[in-house]
Design an enzyme around this catalytic site. Structure first.
Site, PDB file in Angstrom:
ATOM      1  N   GLY A  66      54.902 -14.684  -0.944  1.00  0.00           N
ATOM      2  CA  GLY A  66      56.111 -14.724  -1.772  1.00  0.00           C
ATOM      3  C   GLY A  66      56.860 -16.020  -1.525  1.00  0.00           C
ATOM      4  N   GLN A  72      63.891 -21.769  -1.131  1.00  0.00           N
ATOM      5  CA  GLN A  72      62.990 -22.279  -0.091  1.00  0.00           C
ATOM      6  C   GLN A  72      62.409 -23.648  -0.449  1.00  0.00           C
ATOM      7  OE1 GLN A  72      60.836 -18.283   0.277  1.00  0.00           O
ATOM      8  NE2 GLN A  72      60.778 -19.052   2.384  1.00  0.00           N
ATOM      9  N   CYS A  81      58.269 -15.578   7.565  1.00  0.00           N
ATOM     10  CA  CYS A  81      58.945 -16.324   6.497  1.00  0.00           C
ATOM     11  C   CYS A  81      58.475 -17.771   6.549  1.00  0.00           C
ATOM     12  CB  CYS A  81      60.459 -16.255   6.683  1.00  0.00           C
ATOM     13  SG  CYS A  81      61.377 -17.073   5.370  1.00  0.00           S
ATOM     14  N   LEU A  82      58.148 -18.320   5.379  1.00  0.00           N
ATOM     15  CA  LEU A  82      57.678 -19.705   5.326  1.00  0.00           C
ATOM     16  C   LEU A  82      58.757 -20.686   5.791  1.00  0.00           C
ATOM     17  CD1 LEU A  82      55.744 -19.597   1.929  1.00  0.00           C
ATOM     18  CD2 LEU A  82      54.771 -19.610   4.240  1.00  0.00           C
ATOM     19  N   HIS A  98      62.530  -8.866   0.726  1.00  0.00           N
ATOM     20  CA  HIS A  98      62.619 -10.103   1.517  1.00  0.00           C
ATOM     21  C   HIS A  98      63.031 -11.277   0.616  1.00  0.00           C
ATOM     22  CE1 HIS A  98      60.829 -12.953   4.690  1.00  0.00           C
ATOM     23  NE2 HIS A  98      60.941 -13.736   3.628  1.00  0.00           N
ATOM     24  N   GLU A  99      62.417 -11.372  -0.568  1.00  0.00           N
ATOM     25  CA  GLU A  99      62.717 -12.500  -1.481  1.00  0.00           C
ATOM     26  C   GLU A  99      64.109 -12.372  -2.092  1.00  0.00           C
ATOM     27  OE1 GLU A  99      60.809 -14.709  -0.970  1.00  0.00           O
ATOM     28  OE2 GLU A  99      58.955 -13.702  -0.412  1.00  0.00           O
ATOM     29  N   HIS A 143      66.646 -13.654   0.128  1.00  0.00           N
ATOM     30  CA  HIS A 143      66.778 -15.118   0.103  1.00  0.00           C
ATOM     31  C   HIS A 143      67.763 -15.562  -0.989  1.00  0.00           C
ATOM     32  CE1 HIS A 143      63.951 -16.813   2.972  1.00  0.00           C
ATOM     33  NE2 HIS A 143      62.917 -16.121   2.502  1.00  0.00           N
TER      34      HIS A 143
HETATM   35  O1  GNR Z   1      54.302 -15.081   3.236  1.00  0.00           O
HETATM   36  C1  GNR Z   1      55.131 -14.214   3.540  1.00  0.00           C
HETATM   37  N1  GNR Z   1      54.718 -13.065   4.124  1.00  0.00           N
HETATM   38  C2  GNR Z   1      55.519 -11.973   4.310  1.00  0.00           C
HETATM   39  C3  GNR Z   1      55.070 -10.960   5.141  1.00  0.00           C
HETATM   40  C4  GNR Z   1      55.832  -9.825   5.334  1.00  0.00           C
HETATM   41  C5  GNR Z   1      57.038  -9.687   4.703  1.00  0.00           C
HETATM   42  C6  GNR Z   1      57.511 -10.689   3.878  1.00  0.00           C
HETATM   43  C7  GNR Z   1      56.750 -11.818   3.677  1.00  0.00           C
HETATM   44  S1  GNR Z   1      57.339 -13.058   2.611  1.00  0.00           S
HETATM   45  C8  GNR Z   1      56.573 -14.457   3.306  1.00  0.00           C
HETATM   46  C9  GNR Z   1      56.828 -15.686   2.452  1.00  0.00           C
HETATM   47  C10 GNR Z   1      58.299 -15.988   2.453  1.00  0.00           C
HETATM   48  O2  GNR Z   1      58.887 -16.501   3.361  1.00  0.00           O
HETATM   49  N2  GNR Z   1      58.974 -15.622   1.397  1.00  0.00           N
HETATM   50  O3  GNR Z   1      60.294 -15.809   1.343  1.00  0.00           O
HETATM   51 NI    NI Z   2      60.980 -15.829   3.398  1.00  0.00          NI
END
Ligand code: GNR
Ligand code: NI
Length: 176
Positions: free
Chosen positions: A46, A51, A94-95, A136-137, A140
């Protein structure tokens, strides 16, 4: 399509509240393409617009199991309109916080309203990893990171580590 540089902790941009997308035009579609390419390149499942430094309420994700069968999805102005009382715990990363993982508890199922790339309103009922990733997104888009759900001790340790890394590796600057 272009892979864009990722914004990392402790960049304050990650704490900004992103702005609604006013209309779905070619610029928005091109940006969604760049986001997808950046996500696949990372690789991640995601990515939120902030980001890559753009405070727009847009996210992309692909939670398909197999790498050969891509299932790119784009969500514009997404909103959680319902969430289950049932919760589950999933290990998240999270990236923008590379190489750090922790368990986070969230509602197991959510209903999300959003606009698609044709500008049409859609609703999805999500469970499993899709529900986790959408939450999660969407966090953000509101300046919230998964480390905000950890104990203060753990969160402070992570933030300190990334501040130190940023001091040791200042961002390269364009010259000329
Ligand atoms: O790549 C991602 N893996 C992930 C694994 C578990 C819960 C959420 C994520 S999102 C993350 C990519 C990211 O930072 N998205 O904002
Ligand atoms: Ni993230």
């Amino acid at each position: 399509m272009t892979v864009r540089p990722l914004i990392l902790l402790p960049d304050r941009l990650l704490r900004e509240v992103s702005k609604p997308v006013e209309r779905v035009d070619d610029d928005v579609r091109k940006f969604a393409d760049d986001m997808l390419e950046t996500m696949y390149d990372a690789p991640g499942i995601g990515l939120a617009a902030i980001q890559v430094g753009e405070p727009r309420r847009m996210l992309v994700l692909d939670v398909s199991e197999k790498e050969e069968e891509r299932d790119p999805r784009v969500f514009i102005n997404p909103e959680v309109v319902a969430s289950s009382d049932e919760r589950n715990v999933h290990e998240e990363g999270c990236l923008s916080i590379p190489d750090y993982y922790a368990e986070v508890e969230r509602p197991s199922d959510v209903t999300v309203k959003y606009i698609d790339l044709d500008g049409k309103e859609q609703t999805v009922e999500a469970g499993g990893i899709l529900a986790t990733c959408l939450q999660h997104e969407i966090d953000h888009l509101n300046g919230v990171l998964f480390i905000d759900y950890l104990s203060r001790l753990k969160r402070d340790m992570v933030v300190r580590k990334f501040k130190k890394l940023a001091r040791e590796n200042p961002p390269a600057r364009m010259v000329g």
